[in-house]
Design an enzyme around this catalytic site. Structure first.
Site, PDB file in Angstrom:
ATOM      1  N   TYR A  15       0.836  -1.195   0.000  1.00 26.04           N
ATOM      2  CA  TYR A  15       0.000   0.000   0.000  1.00 26.04           C
ATOM      3  C   TYR A  15       0.879   1.256   0.000  1.00 26.04           C
ATOM      4  O   TYR A  15       2.088   1.161   0.206  1.00 26.04           O
ATOM      5  CB  TYR A  15      -0.864  -0.035   1.258  1.00 26.04           C
ATOM      6  CG  TYR A  15       0.011  -0.273   2.457  1.00 26.04           C
ATOM      7  CD1 TYR A  15       0.506   0.791   3.191  1.00 26.04           C
ATOM      8  CD2 TYR A  15       0.448  -1.571   2.792  1.00 26.04           C
ATOM      9  CE1 TYR A  15       1.377   0.590   4.235  1.00 26.04           C
ATOM     10  CE2 TYR A  15       1.328  -1.779   3.844  1.00 26.04           C
ATOM     11  CZ  TYR A  15       1.782  -0.691   4.555  1.00 26.04           C
ATOM     12  OH  TYR A  15       2.667  -0.881   5.579  1.00 26.04           O
ATOM     13  N   SER A 247       4.723   0.286  10.970  1.00 19.66           N
ATOM     14  CA  SER A 247       4.474  -0.664   9.897  1.00 19.66           C
ATOM     15  C   SER A 247       3.077  -1.250  10.033  1.00 19.66           C
ATOM     16  O   SER A 247       2.476  -1.211  11.110  1.00 19.66           O
ATOM     17  CB  SER A 247       5.482  -1.808   9.974  1.00 19.66           C
ATOM     18  OG  SER A 247       5.201  -2.581  11.121  1.00 19.66           O
ATOM     19  N   LYS A 248       2.607  -1.754   8.918  1.00 21.21           N
ATOM     20  CA  LYS A 248       1.265  -2.325   8.928  1.00 21.21           C
ATOM     21  C   LYS A 248       1.206  -3.520   9.887  1.00 21.21           C
ATOM     22  O   LYS A 248       0.216  -3.722  10.568  1.00 21.21           O
ATOM     23  CB  LYS A 248       0.896  -2.763   7.514  1.00 21.21           C
ATOM     24  CG  LYS A 248      -0.596  -2.841   7.310  1.00 21.21           C
ATOM     25  CD  LYS A 248      -0.909  -2.911   5.840  1.00 21.21           C
ATOM     26  CE  LYS A 248      -2.385  -2.700   5.588  1.00 21.21           C
ATOM     27  NZ  LYS A 248      -2.680  -2.540   4.176  1.00 21.21           N
ATOM     28  N   ARG A 249       2.286  -4.263   9.894  1.00 21.33           N
ATOM     29  CA  ARG A 249       2.287  -5.455  10.744  1.00 21.33           C
ATOM     30  C   ARG A 249       2.103  -5.081  12.219  1.00 21.33           C
ATOM     31  O   ARG A 249       1.338  -5.703  12.933  1.00 21.33           O
ATOM     32  CB  ARG A 249       3.573  -6.264  10.559  1.00 21.33           C
ATOM     33  CG  ARG A 249       3.384  -7.656  11.105  1.00 21.33           C
ATOM     34  CD  ARG A 249       4.539  -8.618  10.917  1.00 21.33           C
ATOM     35  NE  ARG A 249       5.287  -8.487   9.703  1.00 21.33           N
ATOM     36  CZ  ARG A 249       6.613  -8.382   9.662  1.00 21.33           C
ATOM     37  NH1 ARG A 249       7.316  -8.375  10.768  1.00 21.33           N
ATOM     38  NH2 ARG A 249       7.251  -8.297   8.523  1.00 21.33           N
ATOM     39  N   GLY A 252      -1.082  -1.782  12.010  1.00 19.54           N
ATOM     40  CA  GLY A 252      -2.343  -1.953  11.274  1.00 19.54           C
ATOM     41  C   GLY A 252      -2.541  -0.895  10.201  1.00 19.54           C
ATOM     42  O   GLY A 252      -1.597  -0.231   9.758  1.00 19.54           O
TER      43      GLY A 252
END
Ligand code: GLU
Length: 497
Positions: A15, A247-249, A252
């Protein structure tokens, strides 16, 4: 200053990260400020991880933020032949060499270094191969990578004047002979990125400090290719409260630009927030319009130290950094109402709440309603959620509003329909008449006007709080108001049951 040409070169493997969007924003601002050009280049050489979905998402995110580019998108893979040709040229000119060391051999050497607590760097074994030895290994089909030959004779440093960090120097002895072409023949980022920047005539490389380690190596490549080295500006990183990368991890959706679009952020409000994660005009000022910012933006005012993304996962009050929300609220309250209306229209259309009359015969009503209710809102989504009762009859009731302002007064079962009758009897349903009527009725009943006012608010809008209730009633309109007041019995039944 020579012609300003900057670039935003994302790798399309996910993204659009807010950190990436900030990089794009700074580049865009710098280009705009100097009547330069922003080039969008998709660095898609990692074909296994690059996806079309990611490319689409990056482009959509940039467009949503209003970050426009002047050239591109160019795709790095379209220039693969040129990357290979430049690698060959570097080998032919003696700036790079073929390295036949196997992975196992290198791993072993690395382990030995680590055990001895020494820093590992490639030891240059293949640098010393004679032309005949290289030819023999190649003829034997031995796989090889291509390494850049770092000139270390006489020591010395690779230095540059970073626009943010000042003078940055690194000893050539600390730079190993780095790989520029993989054993499968594919040139790597360090080389491709420079070759593309040379072709795109990039004057300034504005990117994150996470790339600082690459810069000295890339400067060596520029020199070896006989090209002009661009100016560099390395931006601070954005970290979380524990000083970890966002980070997304770990964090979210809140790290993706898309999230803010879905949550009803005003695009420029997000850009304005991202700006502050690494830049300040030297005073307390936080709000800048596009034009003001283009005027004020200078690379030298980019902060040196990392910025903090103030997000507490478990805080139900804030779904992202509170600063981002408060900047969004600022724009929500101050932007010209026609601009807000355009955003609300787009959102209403996706929710089936849009009435074409809002663009024609009921335009004035629509705009006045937005003006009335925007004061308390946080995002564009709130018009359809918290403000739903103004536009539709299927609005939700806040439990607290019903309990506190309706159920506590069982008399409201009679009083609300009676109020509806009185409203119907008014010659004109205007502010003064509505207020006078409510106050008189309260006096007659011997209760505080608040009992009727708050009760009516809960029944008619479903909310505990909101703008002046007389304005609310007039805005929602007599027909809707009276119909809702007459349904108060159902509300009792629903919440008491
Ligand atoms: N594709 C690289 C990245 O996304 C580009 C870095 C650079 O600006 O040179 O990190």
């Amino acid at each position: 200053m020579p012609e300003v040409r900057v670039r935003f070169p994302p790798s399309p493997t996910g993204y659009l990260h807010i950190g990436g969007a900030r990089t794009a924003l700074y580049n865009w601002l710098f280009a705009k400020k100097h009547n330069g050009k922003l080039i969008l280049r998709i660095e898609d050489t990692d074909t296994e991880r690059s996806t079309q979905e990611s490319i689409d998402g990056i482009i959509e995110g940039l467009e949503w933020l209003g970050i426009t580019w002047d050239e591109g998108p160019y795709f790095q893979t379209e220039f693969s032949e040129e990357h290979v040709a430049r690698a060959r040229q570097l080998v032919a000119d003696g700036h790079a060499y073929k390295c036949f060391c196997s992975k196992e051999e290198l791993d072993r050497k690395r382990d030995v270094a680590q055990e001895a607590k020494q820093e590992y760097g490639y030891d240059g074994t293949c640098r010393r191969l004679s032309a005949a030895e290289v030819a023999e290994k190649e003829a034997g089909g031995q796989p090889f990578v291509v390494r850049f030959k770092v000139e270390r004779e006489g020591g010395g440093e690779v230095s540059f004047d970073d626009k943010v960090l000042g003078r940055v120097s690194r000893s050539v002895n600390d730079i190993e002979d780095f790989v520029i072409v993989r054993s499968n023949g594919k040139p790597l980022y360090l080389l491709c990125n420079v070759v593309d920047d040379i072709r795109d005539r990039i004057s300034h490389v504005i990117r994150g400090q996470d790339h600082l380690g690459n810069t000295s190596k890339q400067i060596l490549i520029y020199r070896a290719l006989g090209a002009q080295v661009p100016e560099f500006a390395h931006m601070p990183l954005t970290l979380d409260l524990n000083k970890a990368k966002i980070s997304k991890r770990s964090h979210g959706e809140i790290v993706a630009v898309q999230f803010y679009k879905q949550r009803g952020f005003i695009p420029w409000a997000l850009a304005n927030f991202l700006l502050l994660l690494g830049w300040s005009g030297g005073d307390d000022r936080e709000i800048y319009s596009r034009e003001e910012l283009i005027d004020a933006f200078v690379l030298e005012r980019i902060n040196k130290s990392n910025s903090i993304f103030n997000y507490r996962k478990d805080d139900p009050k804030f779904f992202t950094d509170p600063k981002a929300i408060s900047i969004n609220e600022h724009y929500l309250r101050t932007m010209p109402i026609e601009e807000i209306a355009a955003l609300v229209e787009a959102d209403f259309k996706t929710q089936g709440l849009w009435d074409d009359a809002y663009g024609t015969t009921r335009r004035a009503w629509f705009l006045e309603t937005l003006l009335l209710i925007r004061e308390r809102f946080h995002t564009i989504k709130d018009f359809a959620e918290m403000g739903r009762a103004y536009f539709a009859d299927d609005y939700a009731f806040e439990e607290a509003a019903v309990r506190k302002n309706v159920l506590k007064y069982p008399e409201l079962k009679e009083w609300m329909p009676a109020l509806a009758d009185r409203f119907d009897a008014l010659p004109d349903f205007n502010l003064e008449a509505v207020e006078g009527l409510l106050r008189t009725m309260a006096e007659e009943l011997g209760v505080k006007p608040g009992v009727l006012i708050n009760g009516a608010r809960a029944v008619v809008t479903g909310r505990l709080a909101g703008p002046s209730m007389f304005e609310v009633l007039v805005t929602i309109g007599r027909a809707r108001v009276t119909a809702r007041l007459r349904q108060v019995g159902e509300l009792f039944a629903r919440f008491e049951g």
